[in-house]
Design an enzyme around this catalytic site. Structure first.
Site, PDB file in Angstrom:
ATOM      1  N   HIS A 212       0.828  -1.204   0.000  1.00 55.65           N
ATOM      2  CA  HIS A 212       0.000   0.000   0.000  1.00 55.65           C
ATOM      3  C   HIS A 212       0.867   1.260   0.000  1.00 55.65           C
ATOM      4  CE1 HIS A 212      -3.205  -2.802   0.930  1.00 55.65           C
ATOM      5  NE2 HIS A 212      -4.104  -1.822   0.852  1.00 55.65           N
ATOM      6  N   HIS A 254       1.477  -3.596   9.305  1.00 55.08           N
ATOM      7  CA  HIS A 254       2.897  -3.520   8.994  1.00 55.08           C
ATOM      8  C   HIS A 254       3.643  -2.868  10.151  1.00 55.08           C
ATOM      9  CE1 HIS A 254       2.630  -4.666   4.719  1.00 55.08           C
ATOM     10  NE2 HIS A 254       1.491  -3.994   4.709  1.00 55.08           N
TER      11      HIS A 254
END
Length: 291
Positions: A212, A254
């Site tokens: 992303h 993440h």
């Protein structure tokens, strides 16, 4: 006149006296080590230098010394075995770079866990989780691919088709590069992450780098360079890219280093897209070669 029997008894008693323990017809007698000799025998042996030399030759230290000085293969093998642990300890000594990397990894894990305030509904910012998931979907690859294909189909101008075509190739390049890096590094996602992401694939179980973040940086730089946007829209594009990267950490998807590396990777991918820019004429030439 004494009888022979008395002489024999006297001889026996004289042979068993302490003065005859040390020698017997010029030969030395050795006592058993399993029994402790009487004190008068210990005094006798201590005063006799020959017994002292015999005790020194029979001591365990002397025997070990003679065995080590024999110079056989067993002694050399034992010396090598004693040196191996020292070499292994020298190899196990951490270097300055290793200590720095371990410290950075520890700080990264600690900071990522502290910032994962939307990892679940019970988190401190659990009520913001639905909004962060919407931001997550806005940076997903499938909506971007579908939107670019739709714009490419609906575009009437050659310039618009050229821009959309190269944006489509940039998105495909991003997916390939991110998938390759994830497959090589194979870093697991944070332990507090919930695998409820939208449309995941096999490599999405790995965390490094953030796809992303790479896509947000690539698309933001691409749109700012090739679309004519007003100043408020340009600011919104930058804020969207930053929010996409921040949402990855807040949702626990993440670690901080995954997002930071993803931004840098996406920024560099745009340079590669510009170097491989395809014009409509070049595309027609490639299609003609294929046909």
């Amino acid at each position: 006149m004494p009888s022979p029997k008395a002489k024999n008894n006297g001889g026996r008693s004289s042979s068993s006296s302490p003065s005859s323990v040390g020698s017997n017809n010029g030969r030395y007698e050795f006592m058993s080590l399993s029994r402790t000799p009487p004190p008068h025998l210990l005094q006798r042996q201590g005063s006799d230098p020959t017994c002292a030399r015999l005790r020194a030759s029979e001591s365990p230290t002397r025997r070990r010394g003679s065995a080590s000085s024999s110079g056989g293969p067993s002694s050399s093998g034992a010396g090598a075995a004693q040196q191996m642990p020292e070499e292994d300890c020298m190899r196990l000594n951490p270097s300055l770079v290793g200590i720095a990397l371990s410290s950075l990894l520890a700080v990264d894990l600690w900071l990522s866990k502290r910032l994962g305030v939307c990892a679940c509904e019970d988190s401190s910012w659990g009520s913001v989780r639905p909004l962060m998931k919407l931001v997550e979907i806005s940076g997903h690859g499938i909506p971007w691919l579908a939107g670019v294909l739709y714009c490419l189909y609906k575009s009437d101008s050659a310039a618009g088709q050229e821009v959309m075509l190269n944006l489509l190739m940039a998105l495909i390049l991003d997916l390939v590069l991110v998938g390759v890096v994830k497959a090589i590094v194979r870093r697991r996602r944070p332990s507090h992450n919930r695998m409820d992401m939208f449309a995941t694939f096999s490599v999405d179980r790995y965390s490094f780098p953030s796809g992303h973040a790479t896509r947000a940086a690539l698309c933001a730089r691409f749109l700012l360079a090739h679309l004519v946007l007003a100043a408020p829209l340009r600011v919104l594009v930058l804020l969207w890219a930053v929010l996409v990267g921040l949402s990855r950490v807040l949702l626990g998807r993440h670690n901080v280093t995954d997002v930071a590396f993803g931004f840098g990777m996406g920024y560099c991918q745009y340079n590669l897209v510009e170097a491989l820019w395809v014009s409509p004429v070049g595309l027609q030439g490639m299609l003609g070669l294929w046909n």
